[in-house]
Scaffold this active site. Structure first.
Site, PDB file in Angstrom:
ATOM      1  N   ALA A   1       1.010  -0.888  -0.241  1.00  8.15           N
ATOM      2  CA  ALA A   1      -0.048   0.225  -0.201  1.00  8.15           C
ATOM      3  C   ALA A   1       1.182   1.402   0.338  1.00  8.15           C
ATOM      4  O   ALA A   1       1.983   1.537   0.697  1.00  8.15           O
ATOM      5  CB  ALA A   1      -0.872   0.204   1.303  1.00  8.15           C
TER       6      ALA A   1
ATOM      7  N   GLY B   1       0.693  -4.637   1.279  1.00 12.24           N
ATOM      8  CA  GLY B   1      -0.805  -4.983   0.448  1.00 12.24           C
ATOM      9  C   GLY B   1      -0.640  -5.661  -1.202  1.00 12.24           C
ATOM     10  O   GLY B   1      -1.877  -6.104  -1.918  1.00 12.24           O
TER      11      GLY B   1
ATOM     12  N   GLU C   1      -1.167  -9.016  -0.572  1.00  6.10           N
ATOM     13  CA  GLU C   1      -2.229  -9.483  -0.398  1.00  6.10           C
ATOM     14  C   GLU C   1      -2.756  -9.983  -1.742  1.00  6.10           C
ATOM     15  O   GLU C   1      -3.592 -10.777  -1.527  1.00  6.10           O
ATOM     16  CB  GLU C   1      -2.570  -8.750   0.761  1.00  6.10           C
ATOM     17  CG  GLU C   1      -2.046  -8.838   1.899  1.00  6.10           C
ATOM     18  CD  GLU C   1      -2.414  -7.449   3.077  1.00  6.10           C
ATOM     19  OE1 GLU C   1      -2.118  -6.000   2.381  1.00  6.10           O
ATOM     20  OE2 GLU C   1      -2.915  -7.546   4.065  1.00  6.10           O
TER      21      GLU C   1
ATOM     22  N   GLU D   1       4.573  -5.310   7.126  1.00  6.89           N
ATOM     23  CA  GLU D   1       3.897  -4.142   7.426  1.00  6.89           C
ATOM     24  C   GLU D   1       4.242  -3.706   8.923  1.00  6.89           C
ATOM     25  O   GLU D   1       4.323  -3.009   9.528  1.00  6.89           O
ATOM     26  CB  GLU D   1       2.245  -4.334   7.951  1.00  6.89           C
ATOM     27  CG  GLU D   1       1.524  -4.312   6.660  1.00  6.89           C
ATOM     28  CD  GLU D   1       1.862  -5.366   5.374  1.00  6.89           C
ATOM     29  OE1 GLU D   1       3.021  -6.401   5.771  1.00  6.89           O
ATOM     30  OE2 GLU D   1       0.835  -6.110   4.337  1.00  6.89           O
TER      31      GLU D   1
HETATM   32  C1  HXC Z   1       5.186   4.952  -1.650  1.00 11.08           C
HETATM   33  C2  HXC Z   1       6.844   3.180  -2.348  1.00 11.08           C
HETATM   34  C3  HXC Z   1       6.444   1.975  -1.756  1.00 11.08           C
HETATM   35  C4  HXC Z   1       5.525   2.118  -0.797  1.00 11.08           C
HETATM   36  C5  HXC Z   1       8.519   2.083  -2.810  1.00 11.08           C
HETATM   37  N1  HXC Z   1       7.841   3.291  -2.993  1.00 11.08           N
HETATM   38  N2  HXC Z   1       7.530   1.180  -2.069  1.00 11.08           N
HETATM   39  N3  HXC Z   1       5.980   4.684  -2.137  1.00 11.08           N
HETATM   40  N4  HXC Z   1       4.496   3.233  -1.006  1.00 11.08           N
HETATM   41  N5  HXC Z   1       4.814   0.486  -0.028  1.00 11.08           N
HETATM   42  C6  HXC Z   1       8.600   4.175  -3.694  1.00 11.08           C
HETATM   43  C7  HXC Z   1       9.744   4.477  -2.714  1.00 11.08           C
HETATM   44  O1  HXC Z   1       9.277   5.936  -2.063  1.00 11.08           O
HETATM   45  C8  HXC Z   1      10.718   5.312  -4.064  1.00 11.08           C
HETATM   46  O2  HXC Z   1       9.925   6.609  -4.204  1.00 11.08           O
HETATM   47  C9  HXC Z   1      10.425   4.368  -5.376  1.00 11.08           C
HETATM   48  O3  HXC Z   1       9.077   4.003  -5.174  1.00 11.08           O
HETATM   49  C10 HXC Z   1      11.351   3.943  -5.025  1.00 11.08           C
HETATM   50  O4  HXC Z   1      11.811   2.681  -4.383  1.00 11.08           O
HETATM   51  P1  HXC Z   1      13.206   2.391  -3.659  1.00 11.08           P
HETATM   52  O5  HXC Z   1      12.862   2.419  -2.231  1.00 11.08           O
HETATM   53  O6  HXC Z   1      14.463   3.982  -3.535  1.00 11.08           O
HETATM   54  O7  HXC Z   1      13.752   0.902  -4.246  1.00 11.08           O
HETATM   55  P2  HXC Z   1      14.565  -0.234  -3.431  1.00 11.08           P
HETATM   56  O8  HXC Z   1      16.141   0.890  -2.882  1.00 11.08           O
HETATM   57  O9  HXC Z   1      14.797  -0.853  -5.135  1.00 11.08           O
HETATM   58  O10 HXC Z   1      13.427  -0.633  -3.013  1.00 11.08           O
HETATM   59  C11 HXC Z   1      13.174  -1.197  -2.522  1.00 11.08           C
HETATM   60  C12 HXC Z   1      11.670  -1.896  -1.531  1.00 11.08           C
HETATM   61  C13 HXC Z   1      11.697  -0.442  -0.328  1.00 11.08           C
HETATM   62  C14 HXC Z   1      12.589  -2.743  -1.286  1.00 11.08           C
HETATM   63  C15 HXC Z   1      10.795  -2.582  -2.186  1.00 11.08           C
HETATM   64  O11 HXC Z   1      11.284   0.472  -1.498  1.00 11.08           O
HETATM   65  C16 HXC Z   1      10.254  -0.468   0.709  1.00 11.08           C
HETATM   66  O12 HXC Z   1      10.365  -1.001   1.022  1.00 11.08           O
HETATM   67  N6  HXC Z   1       9.153  -0.913   0.143  1.00 11.08           N
HETATM   68  C17 HXC Z   1       8.435  -0.382   1.394  1.00 11.08           C
HETATM   69  C18 HXC Z   1       7.372  -1.692   1.851  1.00 11.08           C
HETATM   70  C19 HXC Z   1       6.687  -2.257   2.121  1.00 11.08           C
HETATM   71  O13 HXC Z   1       6.572  -1.712   3.599  1.00 11.08           O
HETATM   72  N7  HXC Z   1       5.402  -2.401   2.413  1.00 11.08           N
HETATM   73  C20 HXC Z   1       3.706  -2.389   2.801  1.00 11.08           C
HETATM   74  C21 HXC Z   1       3.802  -1.367   2.634  1.00 11.08           C
HETATM   75  S1  HXC Z   1       2.033  -1.122   4.604  1.00 11.08           S
HETATM   76  P3  HXC Z   1      11.495   7.870  -4.528  1.00 11.08           P
HETATM   77  O14 HXC Z   1      10.342   9.430  -4.735  1.00 11.08           O
HETATM   78  O15 HXC Z   1      11.907   7.918  -3.158  1.00 11.08           O
HETATM   79  O16 HXC Z   1      12.026   7.478  -5.647  1.00 11.08           O
HETATM   80  C22 HXC Z   1       0.613  -1.686   3.647  1.00 11.08           C
HETATM   81  C23 HXC Z   1      -0.070  -2.294   4.072  1.00 11.08           C
HETATM   82  C24 HXC Z   1      -1.622  -3.361   2.975  1.00 11.08           C
HETATM   83  O17 HXC Z   1       0.743  -2.355   2.350  1.00 11.08           O
HETATM   84  C25 HXC Z   1      -2.608  -2.559   3.975  1.00 11.08           C
HETATM   85  C26 HXC Z   1      -3.957  -2.221   3.326  1.00 11.08           C
HETATM   86  C27 HXC Z   1      -5.151  -2.535   3.983  1.00 11.08           C
END
Ligand code: HXC
Length: 258
Positions: free
Chosen positions: A65, A109, A112, A132
């Site tokens: 998400a 997400g 999921e 998460e």
């Molecule tokens: C918003 C995101 C994002 C996310 C990546 N980006 N994941 N933006 N939400 N979930 C964006 C980054 O901010 C960055 O933007 C660009 O995408 C590239 O990501 P990087 O981090 O620079 O890439 P990398 O170093 O290769 O790392 C990849 C990654 C990391 C390991 C996937 O991005 C990461 O850990 N992302 C978050 C993963 C996460 O926590 N997901 C769970 C979310 S909570 P900029 O603008 O800086 O270039 C969830 C709850 C669901 O999903 C529940 C729903 C009801």
């Protein structure tokens, strides 16, 4: 229909839906989830579609998400808005077969969403996770539920509590994905699987999907009874007559979804 966050193509009875927010690794924001639920529901209703393939980019199916969109929300915001619940329920209720073709990050997400599909074909580069907990939150669209049913309690606890990623080999070993293919072949393999399904009767495929899903909801006794009644019911279809006649006449069946 033009979408801002998706690319949709329909050909040969297959709807191919690509998540398209490359700047954010296909993070699921409100716009994307609304468009996705809409596109899948439209494909589900379209009698020119017998199978749906959902995919992302080479680098990410979806990285979760959208954290930027979520970060300022309060309990009351997400409680009253019921973040993504309507979209997730709608996607999970799709009656036609839905295949996830996953390459790269498939997290939170995103994982999921992949698990809402009927099966996952993974590229050897795929990485699955429910990270998460690293953000101080918990999965909210099935990451503690569908993952536990898919891979069992030990792996689901490990993934949800440590937030670590599972590679494609582990995902196949544990039953999260049905097959792993080289990354360069992912879309072709997913389309080939969809093509096989698209040769069947849509009606029969929908009955199969509903029956398998019964195995995950309710008791075995009810599931077996449901399957048996469905087995009886398909004998009322033209496609059953055609499928069996084609076998006996040693020719390919021509299904009409009737
Ligand atoms: C918003 C995101 C994002 C996310 C990546 N980006 N994941 N933006 N939400 N979930 C964006 C980054 O901010 C960055 O933007 C660009 O995408 C590239 O990501 P990087 O981090 O620079 O890439 P990398 O170093 O290769 O790392 C990849 C990654 C990391 C390991 C996937 O991005 C990461 O850990 N992302 C978050 C993963 C996460 O926590 N997901 C769970 C979310 S909570 P900029 O603008 O800086 O270039 C969830 C709850 C669901 O999903 C529940 C729903 C009801």
């Amino acid at each position: 229909m033009a979408y801002e966050t998706l690319i949709v193509e329909i050909e040969d009875y297959i709807a191919l839906i690509r998540l398209n927010r490359p700047e954010a690794l296909n993070a699921l924001n409100a716009r994307l989830m609304q468009e996705l639920a809409q596109a899948i529901a439209a494909a589900d209703r379209n009698d020119k579609v017998r199978c749906i393939v959902l995919t992302g980019s080479e680098k990410a199916f979806a990285a979760g998400a959208d954290v930027k969109e979520m970060s300022e929300k309060s309990f009351t915001d997400v409680f009253f808005d019921d973040l993504f619940a309507a979209e997730a329920d709608s996607i999970a209720r799709t009656r036609k077969p839905l295949i996830a073709a996953v390459s790269g990050y498939c997290l939170g997400g995103g994982c999921e969403l992949a698990m809402m599909c009927d099966f996952i074909i993974a590229a050897d580069t795929a990485k699955f996770g429910q990270p998460e907990i690293n953000l101080g939150i918990v999965a909210g669209m099935g990451g503690t539920q569908r993952l536990t049913r898919a891979v069992g309690k030990a792996k689901a606890m490990d993934m949800n509590l440590t937030g670590r990623f599972m590679d494609a080999a582990e995902a196949e070993r544990t039953g999260l994905v049905s097959r792993v293919v080289p990354a360069k072949d992912l879309l072709a393999e997913a389309m080939k699987a969809a093509g096989k399904i698209a040769q069947k009767s849509a009606l029969t495929a929908m009955v199969v999907k509903e029956s398998v899903n019964r195995a995950l909801e309710g008791s075995l006794r009810e599931g077996i009874l449901f399957e048996r009644r469905m087995f009886h019911a398909v004998f009322s279809t033209e496609d059953q007559k055609e499928g069996m006649a084609a076998f006996l006449e040693k020719r390919e069946p021509q299904f009409r979804d009737r």
